[in-house]
Design a protein around this motif. Structure first.
Motif, PDB file in Angstrom:
ATOM      1  N   PHE A   1       2.125   5.844  -5.674  1.00  0.00           N
ATOM      2  CA  PHE A   1       0.219   5.287  -6.277  1.00  0.00           C
ATOM      3  C   PHE A   1      -0.370   6.154  -6.599  1.00  0.00           C
ATOM      4  O   PHE A   1      -1.281   6.504  -6.466  1.00  0.00           O
TER       5      PHE A   1
ATOM      6  N   ASP B   1      -4.487   6.831   0.413  1.00  0.00           N
ATOM      7  CA  ASP B   1      -3.704   5.676   0.301  1.00  0.00           C
ATOM      8  C   ASP B   1      -3.917   5.246   1.919  1.00  0.00           C
ATOM      9  O   ASP B   1      -3.004   4.273   2.377  1.00  0.00           O
TER      10      ASP B   1
ATOM     11  N   THR C   1      -6.032  -2.709   2.263  1.00  0.00           N
ATOM     12  CA  THR C   1      -6.679  -2.217   2.851  1.00  0.00           C
ATOM     13  C   THR C   1      -7.290  -3.210   4.302  1.00  0.00           C
ATOM     14  O   THR C   1      -7.293  -3.481   5.362  1.00  0.00           O
TER      15      THR C   1
ATOM     16  N   SER D   1     -11.875   5.127  -0.374  1.00  0.00           N
ATOM     17  CA  SER D   1     -12.004   4.497  -1.856  1.00  0.00           C
ATOM     18  C   SER D   1     -13.308   4.451  -2.132  1.00  0.00           C
ATOM     19  O   SER D   1     -14.514   4.359  -1.936  1.00  0.00           O
TER      20      SER D   1
ATOM     21  N   ARG E   1      -4.368  -0.796  -3.139  1.00  0.00           N
ATOM     22  CA  ARG E   1      -5.124  -0.201  -2.330  1.00  0.00           C
ATOM     23  C   ARG E   1      -6.618  -1.499  -1.405  1.00  0.00           C
ATOM     24  O   ARG E   1      -6.072  -1.119  -0.437  1.00  0.00           O
TER      25      ARG E   1
ATOM     26  N   ARG F   1       4.021   7.369  -0.202  1.00  0.00           N
ATOM     27  CA  ARG F   1       2.419   7.991  -1.014  1.00  0.00           C
ATOM     28  C   ARG F   1       2.305   8.198  -2.583  1.00  0.00           C
ATOM     29  O   ARG F   1       0.747   7.539  -3.472  1.00  0.00           O
TER      30      ARG F   1
ATOM     31  N   ALA G   1       1.152  -1.607   0.151  1.00  0.00           N
ATOM     32  CA  ALA G   1      -0.332   0.314  -0.017  1.00  0.00           C
ATOM     33  C   ALA G   1       0.563   1.258   0.148  1.00  0.00           C
ATOM     34  O   ALA G   1       0.688   2.583  -0.480  1.00  0.00           O
ATOM     35  N   LYS G   2       1.670   1.064   0.713  1.00  0.00           N
ATOM     36  CA  LYS G   2       3.193   2.104   0.748  1.00  0.00           C
ATOM     37  C   LYS G   2       4.171   2.067   0.676  1.00  0.00           C
ATOM     38  O   LYS G   2       5.277   2.065   1.736  1.00  0.00           O
TER      39      LYS G   2
END
Length: 493
Positions: free
Chosen positions: A69, A326, A89, A330, A85, A66, A58-59
């Motif tokens: 992405f 991030d 999550t 969403s 993502r 950040r 993700a990161k």
């Protein structure tokens, strides 16, 4: 709830987009490189299954992770990064109840809570090891104090942004209100209302007593005079009793709405009646813009519903809470909005990607004042307000104050963070006074967008909103572009 079920759900989602079903962990790439997410997804590696591995997905550990992405308008890359993502999550924060229920119609709240409790218990040893280091000043204790709210650390770390252990009373009050709202809307079963009542009438009063032994606290209006002024915004390390009382759900993804995409009836996120060439002309002249009726009714409804329903507000600030692109934020409507902005404002955005987006939701306590003077490291900043105007008790106020000053030229990326900190606000105010600059006030308005050079210093205007969960002041911020523009910009209207 299990990793196998989660992977099955992800496979179903990915199949809708006709995407590959698994991806290996890749090495972080430079911000200056073009990231081909197809390469990441097409490989033969297994889906990551630990929180740390999913954090890397993700990161990625880049200087500004950040931006790794950052979303551009190419459809395939856009969809791939969105799916990455979403999977990450759920790997980190858990599967929402409504999604788990789709996989197992016989699921009940008790078994759902039990899975979070078991996860929390597995994390207790490393949590209490961190607490001991913090108390004794050993190991990483000093580092924890120096770097709380670090978005690059997983929520298993005390210093990680939105971690599983630190909280504030005002964040827990929001969590209780949100669970109550979702229950009354029929989105969650009654057991979540019971959890809401436990947070309000057991966990919060206990935390207030731990923070201030002389404090008797029920809510922000019903508390004893002995309570310290910052009782609602002071960080608190949760005990195992607190975590168990909340069934291990603190800062977890408990609910996330399944929102419809655009349709023939509702094809736009941006209001198509806006004069976009004129907007670009005004922005390129250096104006701070206030644009009314910015979103279509469908986009406004869905984005506000997302802010009200999604339990992704894991970042507790002083008087407000945050949900980030991030880290859980969403929606297909957010995706549509980003792409339409890039299509409609090509001279302003210049093909730059959506670097970051967030919802901030504000406390309605009279003492709350929002975000202090700061600048954001991006090129273009768009702030869109979502709460109905009827909730604003100070019409014409409650929006943004944008100054015609940039941070000092002497700052670089290494020193900007310390200067651009709310604790440094007195020095920033002194800097603004000494420079003799002016400011532009953009009053609050639902579906109004304030658009400006992100490097300009700005702050939340004084605001006063009605009490009640649905009346909380909410803004959606979109940041485009990797680098702030620092020359040739001054507000003119």
């Amino acid at each position: 709830l299990t990793m196998a079920v989660l992977q099955h759900l992800v496979r179903i989602t990915l199949a809708v987009f006709f995407l590959p079903l698994s991806w290996p962990l890749g090495h972080a790439k430079s911000l200056d490189e073009t990231v081909d997410f197809t390469e990441i997804l097409v490989g033969n590696g297994a889906l990551p299954q630990t929180i740390e591995a999913c954090m890397d997905l993700a990161k990625p550990p880049t200087p500004r992770g950040r931006a790794h992405f950052a979303i551009d308008s190419r459809d395939q890359q856009f969809n791939l990064v969105g799916e990455m993502r979403r999977y990450a999550t759920r790997c980190i924060r858990g599967q929402p109840y409504n999604e788990a229920l789709l996989m197992d119609p016989n699921l009940n709240a008790s078994s759902y809570f039990q899975s979070f409790k078991e996860d929390a218990r597995e994390l207790y040893p490393q949590y209490f090891e961190q607490v001991n280091e913090l108390i004794l000043g050993e190991g990483d204790g000093a580092a924890i104090l120096a770097s709380i709210d670090n978005p690059q650390l997983p929520p298993t770390k005390l210093a990680g942004r939105g971690n599983f252990y630190l909280t504030t009373i005002h964040q827990l009050e929001h969590s209780a209100e949100q669970l109550e709202y979702l229950t009354y809307k029929g989105k969650l079963p009654r057991e979540f209302l019971e959890l809401s009542l436990t947070i309000k009438y057991s966990v919060i009063p206990g935390i207030a007593k731990a923070l201030d032994p002389g404090c008797m606290y029920i809510n922000m209006h019903d508390r004893s005079d002995e309570c310290r002024p910052d009782i609602r915004t002071r960080y608190y390390r949760m005990s195992s009793h607190d975590i168990e009382a909340m069934h291990g759900t603190h800062n977890r993804l408990v609910y996330h709405p399944q929102q419809p995409p655009r349709s023939h009836l509702h094809p736009h996120a941006l209001n198509p009646a806006l004069d976009f060439p004129a907007i670009e002309d005004a922005y390129l002249r250096g104006s701070v813009l206030s644009i009314d009726s910015f979103l279509t009714p469908a986009a406004l409804f869905n984005l506000r519903s997302l802010a009200l329903e999604s339990t992704t507000f894991w970042d507790a600030k002083v008087g407000y809470i945050g949900s980030y692109l991030d880290d859980g934020l969403s929606s297909p409507w957010l995706d549509h909005l980003s792409r339409e902005l890039q299509d409609r404002l090509p001279r302003v955005l210049k093909g730059e990607p959506l670097l970051q987006a967030w919802f901030y939701k504000y406390d309605s306590e009279p003492a709350s004042r929002g975000i202090k003077v700061h600048a954001d490291l991006a090129a273009v900043n768009l702030n869109i307000w979502l709460t109905p105007d009827e909730a604003n008790l100070s019409p014409g106020r409650g929006g943004l104050v944008i100054y015609d000053k940039l941070p000092p030229d002497s700052l670089d990326l290494g020193t900007f963070g310390a200067w651009n900190n709310w604790e440094n606000e007195p020095n920033m105010k002194s800097y603004l006074s000494s420079e003799g600059g002016s400011s532009v006030r953009v009053g609050y308005g639902q579906n109004r967008c304030a658009m400006f050079n992100s490097a300009l210093l700005h702050e939340t205007d004084e605001f006063r909103f009605k009490e009640g969960y649905e009346n909380r002041r909410i803004n959606l911020t979109l940041l485009f572009g990797k680098k702030p523009v620092t020359e040739g910009w001054r507000p003119s209207g």
